[in-house]
Design a protein around this motif. Structure first.
Motif, PDB file in Angstrom:
ATOM      1  N   SER A  62      -1.662  -2.994  -6.037  1.00  0.00           N
ATOM      2  CA  SER A  62      -1.712  -1.735  -5.305  1.00  0.00           C
ATOM      3  C   SER A  62      -0.826  -1.747  -4.065  1.00  0.00           C
ATOM      4  N   ASN A  65      -1.275   0.797  -8.784  1.00  0.00           N
ATOM      5  CA  ASN A  65      -1.697   1.974  -8.029  1.00  0.00           C
ATOM      6  C   ASN A  65      -0.790   2.201  -6.826  1.00  0.00           C
ATOM      7  N   THR A 122      -1.402   5.347  -4.954  1.00  0.00           N
ATOM      8  CA  THR A 122      -2.062   6.367  -4.137  1.00  0.00           C
ATOM      9  C   THR A 122      -2.421   5.797  -2.772  1.00  0.00           C
TER      10      THR A 122
END
Length: 405
Positions: A258, A231, A233
């Motif tokens: 992430s 990820n 974002t």
């Protein structure tokens, strides 16, 4: 934040000169050294409010200690509102009307690249604080641009070390659809495939920055049935992605790696909804007790009655890097400053770092760990500091990535 912090209204109405010199220096006749700082203050306040607070703190400290050979530093702040065209226009105003000695700042990668192009065309030093794209120092790198923050390549390499230890072979990725997100996914895929042959990437999602359709994104990722997710974002997109992913069971029995999620700017808004067990880069500010970090943390808390975020570190260290540069060379002439930046060393909040001469990338590192819930909010555990110099390619590789190296 307390009333002493700079609020949104002040950013919009007062994005002009912030002299901030100590009173005794302000009364002196020494000509200030002017820095033009451009950033997406109203578009990305979670990171840039703490960034600007720490910038002010660092400037106050430099000036209280006598400035640069008796000359105070002075910053003229401008808000690009997240638009590259506005950033370039403001850079022109700062150079031509405000007569700044150098430019600094930048948050979003596309804006950082626009400012780097401006710096190159106009032969002005640009100290890029935050833009993470590797193109800034490699494929589109130039003589006049230097970058402080650890890049997408560096942070992806740090995360790949941990991702390669996982049993997962089927991976999916999700990242904002602009330069930063595309660069991060590219390097993670390349580096993980190199570290663990046999991995397979079964899905990619590239939602628009700030406009993620989190439900549809989660549904598409789940349909590919990955064993692990990378990820990229951040901000409100991350919050929406986590909430929809948790509601729809996307993270059950799947590992998540992430980028940036361990930064308090993005972890704190999730509260008790923060995911657990994600492998992340971040900033465990309350747990770092080193000779360089502890004084910074305490000075920031005293000045702003608040705790630092990662943006605070970046803002503070940008000023301190510029101060180190100005102390290294007696001239504010651009070519002299550019020569002095190449190989510049200074003691950052995270310890000693250097701006490499070959590609103008600093060796600032990042913290790698896993997310946990602690006292009803997200935190980092089992973290380590990954020194940036250990995650940069060799000079020979850089020469293939940066033609003018």
């Amino acid at each position: 934040m307390t009333g002493r912090a700079i609020g949104r209204r002040q950013i919009l109405a007062g994005a002009g000169v912030a002299a901030l010199a100590a009173p005794n220096l302000a009364r002196a006749q020494a000509t200030p050294i002017r820095i033009g700082e451009i950033n997406s203050y109203t578009a990305q306040p979670a990171f840039l409010q703490p960034y600007r607070n720490a910038w002010i703190l660092a400037q106050e400290q430099v000036n209280a200690a006598g400035g640069i050979n008796g000359r105070p530093i002075e910053t003229i702040f401008r808000d690009d509102a997240g638009k590259p065209e506005d950033a370039v226009r403001l850079a022109g105003e700062l150079v031509n009307a405000e007569r700044v000695s150098l430019l600094a700042g930048g948050f979003l990668s596309n804006i950082g690249l626009a400012l780097a192009d401006f710096a190159n065309q106009n032969r002005r030093l640009f100290v890029a604080s935050e833009p993470l794209t590797d193109a800034l120092v490699w494929s589109r790198g130039n003589r006049y641009t230097f970058r402080l923050r650890a890049s997408t390549y560096m942070q992806s390499a740090m995360l790949v070390e941990e991702a390669a230890k996982l049993p997962a072979k089927r991976w999916a990725t999700v990242a904002p659809n602009y330069e930063y997100g595309q660069s991060a996914v590219r390097w993670f895929k390349e580096l993980l495939t190199r570290a663990k042959p046999g991995v397979e990437f079964v899905a990619e999602q590239f939602p628009a920055l700030g406009r993620i359709d989190a439900g549809a994104t989660v549904q598409a990722l789940a349909a590919a049935n990955p064993e692990a997710i990378f990820n990229v974002t951040f901000g409100a997109d991350l919050t929406n992605f986590v909430r929809q992913g948790s509601t729809r069971g996307l993270f059950e029995r799947r590992r998540v790696v992430s980028l940036l999620t361990g930064e308090p700017e993005y972890l704190d808004p999730l509260g008790d909804e923060a995911p657990e067990g994600w492998i992340v880069t971040g900033y465990p500010w309350e747990q770092i007790d080193t000779p360089s970090h502890t004084p910074f943390r305490e000075a920031y808390r005293k000045r702003w009655n608040d705790y630092p975020r990662l943006g605070s570190v970046v803002g503070y260290d940008t000023v301190m890097a510029i101060a180190a540069l100005l102390k290294k060379t007696p001239s504010t002439e651009t070519e002299a400053m550019v020569d002095a930046m190449a190989g510049l060393q200074f003691n950052s909040v995270f310890g000693p770092i250097e701006f490499r001469a070959i590609d103008h990338q600093s060796t600032m590192g990042a913290f790698v760990g896993r997310t946990v819930l602690k006292n009803g909010k997200g935190a980092m555990a089992d973290w380590r500091y990954a020194d940036g110099k250990d995650y940069l390619p060799s000079d020979d590789v850089v020469r293939t990535l940066r033609p003018q190296a």
